[in-house]
Design an enzyme around this catalytic site. Structure first.
Site, PDB file in Angstrom:
ATOM      1  N   HIS A  12       0.716  -1.210   0.511  1.00  0.00           N
ATOM      2  CA  HIS A  12      -0.208  -0.384  -0.196  1.00  0.00           C
ATOM      3  C   HIS A  12       1.202   1.027  -0.142  1.00  0.00           C
ATOM      4  O   HIS A  12       2.492   1.281   0.017  1.00  0.00           O
ATOM      5  CB  HIS A  12      -1.181   0.039   1.241  1.00  0.00           C
TER       6      HIS A  12
ATOM      7  N   HIS B  20       4.617  10.676  -8.312  1.00  0.00           N
ATOM      8  CA  HIS B  20       2.946  10.726  -8.663  1.00  0.00           C
ATOM      9  C   HIS B  20       2.495   9.210  -7.459  1.00  0.00           C
ATOM     10  O   HIS B  20       2.959   7.920  -7.195  1.00  0.00           O
ATOM     11  CB  HIS B  20       2.597  10.944  -9.867  1.00  0.00           C
TER      12      HIS B  20
ATOM     13  N   GLU C 106      -2.494   9.122 -10.923  1.00  0.00           N
ATOM     14  CA  GLU C 106      -2.266   8.112 -12.391  1.00  0.00           C
ATOM     15  C   GLU C 106      -3.273   7.032 -12.244  1.00  0.00           C
ATOM     16  O   GLU C 106      -3.240   6.440 -11.989  1.00  0.00           O
ATOM     17  CB  GLU C 106      -1.250   7.635 -12.896  1.00  0.00           C
TER      18      GLU C 106
END
Length: 130
Positions: free
Chosen positions: A8, A68, A116
């Protein structure tokens, strides 16, 4: 060390409630746990933790740290997802654009964290880089 996969990512946010409205309300993630300063959400097999920090340990948006977070989405679902982002006036910073063998769109959450959606797998992406 025998790592078997990605677990995670924890995102540091300024306002947990505003972030939940974005991740749950707009992106459609499922909340699995909501604490006083944290929340765990899942999207398919991917999961994230949102951790509220009123004073950031490191400046958000600085050069060090995460650039990102990318999530896989099936190509058949990609255009609908872009439409949802546009409908909710989510800031799109790149795309939709074809990258390698897949489509990609990059956008910002309420704290300016770049996310994204990408339609290709790692194996498909590596075919382009060979």
């Amino acid at each position: 060390m025998k790592v078997s996969g990605f677990s995670h990512i924890t995102l540091q946010v300024r306002d947990l409630q505003a972030s939940l409205e974005f991740y749950q309300g707009i992106l459609g993630m499922n909340v699995r746990h909501r604490g006083r300063i944290d929340a765990y959400l899942e999207w398919g097999s991917a999961w994230i933790c949102l951790l509220e920090r009123t004073v950031a340990k490191e400046p958000l948006g600085g050069y060090a740290g995460m650039d990102h977070v990318a999530f896989y989405i099936a190509e058949d679902d990609f255009n609908e997802a872009v439409g949802i982002l546009q409908k909710h006036h989510v800031e799109i910073v790149r795309g939709p654009v074809q990258r390698g063998t897949g489509w990609s769109v990059n956008f910002l959450d309420p704290d300016g964290i770049q996310l994204e959606l990408h339609t290709s797998t790692l194996d498909e992406r590596m075919q382009v880089w060979r």
